[in-house]
Design an enzyme around this catalytic site. Structure first.
Site, PDB file in Angstrom:
ATOM      1  N   ASN A  12       0.946  -1.130  -0.028  1.00 10.32           N
ATOM      2  CA  ASN A  12       0.011   0.016  -0.071  1.00 10.32           C
ATOM      3  C   ASN A  12       0.786   1.502  -0.007  1.00 10.32           C
ATOM      4  O   ASN A  12       1.360   1.640   0.931  1.00 10.32           O
ATOM      5  CB  ASN A  12      -1.034  -0.169   1.309  1.00 10.32           C
ATOM      6  CG  ASN A  12      -1.801   1.498   1.587  1.00 10.32           C
ATOM      7  OD1 ASN A  12      -1.869   2.085   0.347  1.00 10.32           O
ATOM      8  ND2 ASN A  12      -2.326   1.358   2.436  1.00 10.32           N
ATOM      9  N   LYS A  14       0.094   4.156  -0.373  1.00 13.30           N
ATOM     10  CA  LYS A  14      -0.412   5.450   0.192  1.00 13.30           C
ATOM     11  C   LYS A  14      -0.295   6.525  -0.647  1.00 13.30           C
ATOM     12  O   LYS A  14       0.013   6.658  -1.850  1.00 13.30           O
ATOM     13  CB  LYS A  14      -0.092   5.850   1.665  1.00 13.30           C
ATOM     14  CG  LYS A  14      -0.143   4.559   2.377  1.00 13.30           C
ATOM     15  CD  LYS A  14      -0.109   4.784   3.752  1.00 13.30           C
ATOM     16  CE  LYS A  14      -0.174   3.350   4.751  1.00 13.30           C
ATOM     17  NZ  LYS A  14      -0.131   3.661   6.297  1.00 13.30           N
ATOM     18  N   HIS A 102      -9.671   0.904   4.682  1.00 18.21           N
ATOM     19  CA  HIS A 102      -8.365   1.189   5.358  1.00 18.21           C
ATOM     20  C   HIS A 102      -8.830   2.230   6.595  1.00 18.21           C
ATOM     21  O   HIS A 102      -9.496   3.075   6.453  1.00 18.21           O
ATOM     22  CB  HIS A 102      -7.271   1.687   4.491  1.00 18.21           C
ATOM     23  CG  HIS A 102      -5.877   1.691   5.255  1.00 18.21           C
ATOM     24  ND1 HIS A 102      -5.525   2.763   6.127  1.00 18.21           N
ATOM     25  CD2 HIS A 102      -5.053   0.876   4.721  1.00 18.21           C
ATOM     26  CE1 HIS A 102      -4.373   2.384   6.323  1.00 18.21           C
ATOM     27  NE2 HIS A 102      -4.005   1.380   5.478  1.00 18.21           N
ATOM     28  N   GLU A 104      -7.055   4.603   7.798  1.00 15.20           N
ATOM     29  CA  GLU A 104      -6.928   6.015   7.350  1.00 15.20           C
ATOM     30  C   GLU A 104      -8.092   6.625   6.652  1.00 15.20           C
ATOM     31  O   GLU A 104      -8.306   7.747   6.642  1.00 15.20           O
ATOM     32  CB  GLU A 104      -5.573   6.145   6.594  1.00 15.20           C
ATOM     33  CG  GLU A 104      -4.477   5.790   7.500  1.00 15.20           C
ATOM     34  CD  GLU A 104      -3.256   5.359   6.842  1.00 15.20           C
ATOM     35  OE1 GLU A 104      -3.032   5.557   5.701  1.00 15.20           O
ATOM     36  OE2 GLU A 104      -2.361   5.135   7.546  1.00 15.20           O
ATOM     37  N   GLU A 172      -5.739  -5.049  10.385  1.00 15.32           N
ATOM     38  CA  GLU A 172      -4.743  -3.748  10.645  1.00 15.32           C
ATOM     39  C   GLU A 172      -4.872  -3.332  11.761  1.00 15.32           C
ATOM     40  O   GLU A 172      -5.784  -2.287  11.931  1.00 15.32           O
ATOM     41  CB  GLU A 172      -4.859  -3.142   9.482  1.00 15.32           C
ATOM     42  CG  GLU A 172      -4.639  -3.641   8.062  1.00 15.32           C
ATOM     43  CD  GLU A 172      -3.875  -2.444   7.371  1.00 15.32           C
ATOM     44  OE1 GLU A 172      -2.728  -2.719   6.567  1.00 15.32           O
ATOM     45  OE2 GLU A 172      -4.417  -1.540   7.080  1.00 15.32           O
ATOM     46  N   GLY A 178       2.019   2.149  10.812  1.00 20.87           N
ATOM     47  CA  GLY A 178       2.994   3.306  10.729  1.00 20.87           C
ATOM     48  C   GLY A 178       3.584   3.778  11.968  1.00 20.87           C
ATOM     49  O   GLY A 178       4.271   4.874  12.049  1.00 20.87           O
ATOM     50  N   SER A 218       3.140  -2.118  10.483  1.00 18.58           N
ATOM     51  CA  SER A 218       4.607  -2.185  10.543  1.00 18.58           C
ATOM     52  C   SER A 218       5.199  -3.753  10.496  1.00 18.58           C
ATOM     53  O   SER A 218       5.981  -4.077  11.209  1.00 18.58           O
ATOM     54  CB  SER A 218       4.917  -1.820  11.892  1.00 18.58           C
ATOM     55  OG  SER A 218       4.427  -0.198  12.285  1.00 18.58           O
ATOM     56  N   GLY A 240       4.943   1.119   5.008  1.00 19.46           N
ATOM     57  CA  GLY A 240       6.183   1.840   4.728  1.00 19.46           C
ATOM     58  C   GLY A 240       7.126   1.007   3.838  1.00 19.46           C
ATOM     59  O   GLY A 240       7.891   1.165   3.106  1.00 19.46           O
TER      60      GLY A 240
END
Ligand code: PEP
Length: 256
Positions: A12, A14, A102, A104, A172, A178, A218, A240
């Site tokens: 992902n 982002k 997600h 976010e 998640e 993150g 992570s 990430g």
């Protein structure tokens, strides 16, 4: 991962990258897959760039075996939805997958389970596979609500007609995204087992056992193997670490 399911390693990206970065990253991921011999591997490799990069990334990975996805879609097929992108538009660009729900999106855009379900159903209707995200916040975990929250989100977000081909679930935990803080393999498996049980309840034994459940939060080259050794962890949704081709590939090596 149990027998019969194939790992999915999904990146992902982002809101990161310009045309040149996207192309370079995609080519580097494809190069790893090519060098390894894609027929023998027990995992699918997927990249989900931002909307602006989908076309370029699609060209860069063409014929490589790396799969293409998006990070969100609208629930409607078309119409007066300024700034939104529909699932058929993603399909038209060559996407096979789309992430929906997600955390976010849930936090920044107020998306609720019913919205996520509608998006996942739109994705399926367009011929895409929906990656449906669920996960508890730290506050909910501290209040011992983890299982109840994930149960409620799976029940509320699972699309009608879900099966192993058109739906993937991603667990998640919000506190792990993150933050560099990862769920332990035991914490991940506990929730994955609950999700598996909900899938079996909703879809029946065969389909429920066949749907892939990814862990996200992570995940990195150091912790991937241990997480993916858990019986109900069928891959990863990686933020990430998916922005560096070598790290993304190293995470995928955790499937071997
Ligand atoms: C994600 O956003 O889906 C994610 C898992 O991010 P990270 O790997 O950076 O925690």
């Amino acid at each position: 991962m149990a027998k019969g399911r194939r790992y999915l390693i999904a990146g992902n990206w982002k809101m990161n990258g310009f045309k040149k970065d996207g192309k370079e990253l995609a080519k580097a991921v494809a190069k790893h897959l090519k060098a390894a011999g894609k027929d023998d591997l027990p995992f699918d490799l997927l990249v989900c760039p931002p909307f602006t990069l989908i076309r370029g990334v699609g060209k860069a990975i063409k014929g490589s075996g790396v799969k293409l996805g998006a990070q969100d879609c609208h629930a409607a097929e078309k119409g007066a939805h300024t700034g939104d992108i529909s699932a058929p538009m993603l399909k038209d660009l060559g996407c096979e997958f789309v992430i929906v729900g997600h955390s976010e999106r849930r936090t920044n855009h107020g998306e609720k389970d019913a919205d996520v379900k509608a998006k996942a159903e739109a994705a399926i209707a367009a011929g895409l596979t929906a990656i449906v995200c669920v996960g508890e916040t730290l506050e909910q975990r501290d209040k011992r609500q983890t299982l109840a929250v994930n149960r409620r989100q799976v029940k509320g977000s699972l699309p009608k007609g879900a099966n192993a081909r058109n739906t993937v679930v991603a667990y998640e935990p919000v506190w792990a995204i993150g933050t560099g803080r990862t769920a332990t393999p035991e914490q991940a498996q506990e929730v994955h087992a609950l999700i598996r049980a909900e899938l079996v309840k909703a879809l029946g034994e065969k389909a429920g056992q066949a749907v892939r459940i990814l862990y996200g939060g992570s995940m990195n080259p150091k912790n991937a193997k241990e997480l993916m050794a858990q019986p109900d962890v069928d891959g990863g949704l990686i933020g990430g670490a998916s922005l560096k081709a070598d790290d993304f590939w190293a995470v995928a090596q955790g499937c071997l």
